[in-house]
Each structure stands twice: as structure tokens, then as C-alpha cells.
Design a protein around this motif. Structure first.
Motif, PDB file in Angstrom:
ATOM      1  N   UNK A 136       0.822  -1.205   0.000  1.00  0.00           N
ATOM      2  CA  UNK A 136       0.000   0.000   0.000  1.00  0.00           C
ATOM      3  C   UNK A 136       0.858   1.257   0.000  1.00  0.00           C
ATOM      4  N   UNK A 137       1.884   1.278   0.836  1.00  0.00           N
ATOM      5  CA  UNK A 137       2.783   2.436   0.895  1.00  0.00           C
ATOM      6  C   UNK A 137       3.474   2.648  -0.455  1.00  0.00           C
ATOM      7  N   UNK A 138       3.952   1.535  -1.040  1.00  0.00           N
ATOM      8  CA  UNK A 138       4.610   1.630  -2.351  1.00  0.00           C
ATOM      9  C   UNK A 138       3.641   2.143  -3.407  1.00  0.00           C
ATOM     10  N   UNK A 139       2.405   1.618  -3.404  1.00  0.00           N
ATOM     11  CA  UNK A 139       1.415   2.022  -4.399  1.00  0.00           C
ATOM     12  C   UNK A 139       1.068   3.498  -4.275  1.00  0.00           C
ATOM     13  N   UNK A 140       0.899   3.981  -3.028  1.00  0.00           N
ATOM     14  CA  UNK A 140       0.577   5.393  -2.817  1.00  0.00           C
ATOM     15  C   UNK A 140       1.748   6.287  -3.224  1.00  0.00           C
ATOM     16  N   UNK A 141       2.955   5.842  -2.932  1.00  0.00           N
ATOM     17  CA  UNK A 141       4.137   6.616  -3.332  1.00  0.00           C
ATOM     18  C   UNK A 141       4.235   6.692  -4.851  1.00  0.00           C
ATOM     19  N   UNK A 142       3.979   5.567  -5.507  1.00  0.00           N
ATOM     20  CA  UNK A 142       4.041   5.539  -6.977  1.00  0.00           C
ATOM     21  C   UNK A 142       2.969   6.437  -7.585  1.00  0.00           C
ATOM     22  N   UNK A 143       1.720   6.343  -7.073  1.00  0.00           N
ATOM     23  CA  UNK A 143       0.634   7.162  -7.606  1.00  0.00           C
ATOM     24  C   UNK A 143       0.881   8.644  -7.350  1.00  0.00           C
ATOM     25  N   UNK A 144       1.425   8.954  -6.169  1.00  0.00           N
ATOM     26  CA  UNK A 144       1.720  10.352  -5.847  1.00  0.00           C
ATOM     27  C   UNK A 144       2.781  10.908  -6.786  1.00  0.00           C
ATOM     28  N   UNK A 145       3.804  10.095  -7.078  1.00  0.00           N
ATOM     29  CA  UNK A 145       4.860  10.520  -8.005  1.00  0.00           C
ATOM     30  C   UNK A 145       4.298  10.772  -9.390  1.00  0.00           C
ATOM     31  N   UNK A 146       3.408   9.862  -9.846  1.00  0.00           N
ATOM     32  CA  UNK A 146       2.795  10.031 -11.163  1.00  0.00           C
ATOM     33  C   UNK A 146       1.924  11.283 -11.219  1.00  0.00           C
ATOM     34  N   UNK A 147       1.152  11.526 -10.147  1.00  0.00           N
ATOM     35  CA  UNK A 147       0.298  12.714 -10.111  1.00  0.00           C
ATOM     36  C   UNK A 147       1.134  13.986 -10.101  1.00  0.00           C
ATOM     37  N   UNK A 148       2.273  13.943  -9.406  1.00  0.00           N
ATOM     38  CA  UNK A 148       3.157  15.104  -9.377  1.00  0.00           C
ATOM     39  C   UNK A 148       3.667  15.425 -10.777  1.00  0.00           C
ATOM     40  N   UNK A 149       4.023  14.390 -11.533  1.00  0.00           N
ATOM     41  CA  UNK A 149       4.476  14.597 -12.909  1.00  0.00           C
ATOM     42  C   UNK A 149       3.357  15.180 -13.767  1.00  0.00           C
ATOM     43  N   UNK A 150       2.125  14.657 -13.567  1.00  0.00           N
ATOM     44  CA  UNK A 150       0.984  15.168 -14.335  1.00  0.00           C
ATOM     45  C   UNK A 150       0.709  16.630 -14.005  1.00  0.00           C
ATOM     46  N   UNK A 151       0.812  16.980 -12.703  1.00  0.00           N
ATOM     47  CA  UNK A 151       0.587  18.364 -12.290  1.00  0.00           C
ATOM     48  C   UNK A 151       1.643  19.282 -12.895  1.00  0.00           C
ATOM     49  N   UNK A 152       2.908  18.840 -12.884  1.00  0.00           N
ATOM     50  CA  UNK A 152       3.982  19.652 -13.463  1.00  0.00           C
ATOM     51  C   UNK A 152       3.758  19.865 -14.958  1.00  0.00           C
ATOM     52  N   UNK A 153       3.319  18.803 -15.648  1.00  0.00           N
ATOM     53  CA  UNK A 153       3.022  18.931 -17.073  1.00  0.00           C
ATOM     54  C   UNK A 153       1.854  19.884 -17.300  1.00  0.00           C
ATOM     55  N   UNK A 154       0.797  19.758 -16.462  1.00  0.00           N
ATOM     56  CA  UNK A 154      -0.359  20.645 -16.582  1.00  0.00           C
ATOM     57  C   UNK A 154       0.019  22.094 -16.322  1.00  0.00           C
ATOM     58  N   UNK A 155       0.917  22.306 -15.353  1.00  0.00           N
ATOM     59  CA  UNK A 155       1.356  23.664 -15.054  1.00  0.00           C
ATOM     60  C   UNK A 155       2.074  24.293 -16.238  1.00  0.00           C
TER      61      UNK A 155
END
Length: 362
Positions: A136-155
Motif C-alpha cells: 500500500x505504501x509503495x502504491x501510494x508513493x508511486x501514484x503520488x509521483x505520477x500525479x506530481x508529474x501530471x501536475x507539473x506537465x499541466x502547469x
């Protein structure tokens, strides 16, 4: 029909579960004569597969729900801990049930004895709890990293879109056509009413000053926008001489809210550009607030030679709003009346916008 991306995700997770299972099995299995595949190994593989897949799907579902319910799409420490604990609260009872049934019911024929059975249950349950928590911790870390990349791209995309929007906004307002019409009106006033001409010049200067001062700002306070709109409405009424009626009724505290720059003015210009009006049949435009919403509506008599919309249109306003809020801009066209409802945004967004812009520039 199952999407290819989902099937790919299931395949990757299947491979991960299989690898983890055999790695764990190799660390606790010391009997070389014991067969690789037997009843016990099959039971533990199926239970591991079930618990891992359940953990993944539940955790993904909780993260999606948390993201949808959040006012701003961001991950916080408290929300991550809440998602982790909720996932464990769902998965661990299932794990306890599986191992209880497996050890005390299905595997009861082995007659391990009550003490050994409970010891085996505790070991299996604790191992499952440790592995699912780590997953669960690994999955949340992975999803958070992916969302951060998406947010940076959106910005980055938003930054380019904002710059284009600001340029088009400035260009559409400070245009030779607009200036020509204003000067033409001013010339007529010079001969008819010099006092009104002086006031017209003052309002024209106010409009240009507002546009220039806010050309680098995507959000502006409702108070400033209304002040600018007063000068713009004055100029339009003088220019069209009784053919338009614009009413404003702002019954909220305008300094506490912000909206995209020049959004109201653009809606007023659209109404004037796409409708026929005269002194005998004036166009009526109402601008008012209701329950933290800003509404701009006008009666309709569409021109047959109505001009084509520019890039700075309703779609642009909807995109700009979509970045700051999940409340949609509503557009209603009944044929008799055209109505646009926009949410009023909190003034705190101006500070958040500055922080996001600084983050995008790093």
C-alpha cells in the motif's frame, strides 16, 4: 470491454505477485525434498494473489475517491495516512478470514494441534499484514509521483495557455477597431457635449490603464473587475446612445472573491457583437451575483451576419476556471435568453496562483 491499459496493469501485477511469493517462499522453505507445487503452496499462492490484488484495487479506489472529493487535486500527509488505514481496515479482516479458514478448517486434517495452529495463524497473518502494508505504501508513493508529474506537465501547459490568453485578451481590447470606434464617438461628443466628452476620455483612460495593469494577471478581484466594468459600460452606453441597457447587482462582498481577468467584459462584448439592438428594441444585459455565483445574461435577437467567435471565447473561460475549481461554468441558450453562470473564486487563490507559478518556474 476491458481496456488494454488495464489488462497490462493486471499482467504486471500478476508478475510482481508471483515473484514476491516465490521470494518469500524461498526464505521460509528449507526442505529441499518438499515439492514446489503442493496443496499448501497452492493455498498460499492463491491467498497471496487474492490479498495483493484486493489491496491494490481498494487502495486505487480510495485514492481516486479522495482525489475527486478534494477541493484542490493534491495529496496531503493526512489524506495518505487516512487512505492507508482505510485500506488496511478492509484488507486485514479478509486476510484473517482466509488464513483462519485455511488453517483451522481446510488444513484441519493435518492435525497440527491447537497451539501450532494458532502459532501458524499468527505468523501467516502478521506476514500478510506486513506485505500488504508495504504494498500500500509503495502504491501510494508511486501514484503520488505520477500525479506530481501530471501536475507539473499541466502547469507548463497552463502557463503557455495563460500567456496566449493574456496576449489575445490585450490584443482584442487594444485594437485599432476598438480605438477607432472610441475616437469616433469622442469626436462627435466634442461638438455636441464637451463635458460628456471629457468624462468619456477619463473613462477610456481608466479602461486602458486597467488592461495594461492586469495584462500579466490571470485572476483579479471582483471589486476591480466591477470598477473597470463601470467605465466600460459607460463608454458602451454613450457609444450606442440608448440602444443598450446594462444592469449590475452585486450583492456580495466583491473584495473577497476573484474571477478570470476581463471575463465579464468579454461576455458583455459577445452579447453586443452577436445580437441586433436599437433604440426601439434595446438589448438588456444583467450582471448579478447569487449564492457565490456570478451570472451574466442578456435577451437575444441574433444577427444574421453575426461575427465569428475569437479564440478568447467561452471555451477559454471554461478552461481557466477548470484549473481553479471543479464547479463548472454553465451556459444556457434558450433562444430567447443567453445566460452564463460562473463560480466566484476565493481571493486566497491569488496567493496559491503565485506559488504555483513559482513552482513551475523552478
Amino acid at each position: 470491454m476491458i481496456k488494454k491499459t488495464y489488462l497490462k496493469k493486471l499482467l504486471i501485477r500478476f508478475l510482481i505477485i508471483t515473484v514476491v511469493f516465490f521470494l518469500v517462499k524461498s526464505t521460509i522453505d528449507h526442505d529441499e525434498m518438499e515439492p514446489v507445487v503442493d496443496f499448501t503452496a497452492t493455498f498460499y499462492y492463491i491467498s497471496a494473489f487474492t490479498l495483493f490484488m484486493l489491496t491494490w484495487e481498494v487502495n486505487d479506489w480510495l485514492m481516486r475517491r479522495e482525489k475527486k472529493s478534494a477541493v484542490v487535486s493534491s495529496v496531503t500527509v493526512s489524506s495518505s495516512i487516512k487512505t492507508l488505514l482505510t485500506t488496511m481496515a478492509i484488507v486485514l479482516p479478509v486476510a484473517a478470514t482466509i488464513y483462519y479458514v485455511g488453517i483451522f478448517e481446510i488444513d484441519g486434517i493435518c492435525d497440527l494441534g491447537p497451539e501450532k495452529s494458532w502459532l501458524r495463524f499468527r505468523i501467516d497473518f502478521l506476514r500478510a499484514a506486513l506485505l500488504t502494508t508495504s504494498l500500500t505504501i509503495f502504491n501510494q508513493f508511486y501514484r503520488t509521483t505520477q500525479e506530481k508529474k501530471e501536475i507539473e506537465t499541466s502547469l507548463q501547459l497552463l502557463k503557455k495557455e495563460m500567456m496566449t490568453s493574456k496576449y489575445n485578451s490585450l490584443k482584442s481590447q487594444i485594437s485599432p477597431h476598438f480605438l477607432f470606434n472610441s475616437l469616433n464617438t469622442l469626436t462627435s461628443l466634442m461638438y455636441e457635449d464637451r463635458d460628456l466628452a471629457s468624462d468619456f476620455v477619463s473613462r477610456l483612460a481608466t479602461c486602458y490603464r486597467y488592461i495594461l495593469d492586469n495584462r500579466e494577471t490571470d485572476l483579479v478581484s471582483l471589486e476591480k473587475e466591477i470598477q473597470f466594468l463601470d467605465s466600460f459600460i459607460f463608454m458602451m452606453k454613450v457609444r450606442h446612445d440608448g440602444a443598450i441597457a446594462i444592469h449590475t447587482n452585486i450583492n456580495t462582498k466583491p473584495h473577497k472573491f476573484v474571477i478570470p481577468t476581463l471575463s465579464i467584459q468579454m461576455l458583455v462584448e459577445n452579447a453586443l457583437k452577436h445580437n441586433y439592438y436599437s433604440k426601439e428594441q434595446p438589448i438588456t444585459i444583467d450582471i448579478f451575483t447569487k449564492d457565490d455565483l456570478l451570472i451574466v445574461q442578456n435577451n437575444m435577437r441574433k444577427r444574421s451576419d453575426s461575427q465569428a467567435s475569437t479564440q478568447l471565447g467561452l471555451a477559454n473561460i471554461k478552461k481557466r476556471y477548470a484549473f481553479y475549481t471543479k464547479t463548472e461554468v454553465l451556459i444556457e441558450d434558450t433562444g430567447q435568453q443567453f445566460k452564463v453562470t460562473m463560480p466566484l473564486l476565493s481571493s486566497d487563490l491569488i496567493n496559491e496562483q503565485k506559488e504555483l507559478t513559482e513552482t513551475a518556474n523552478v
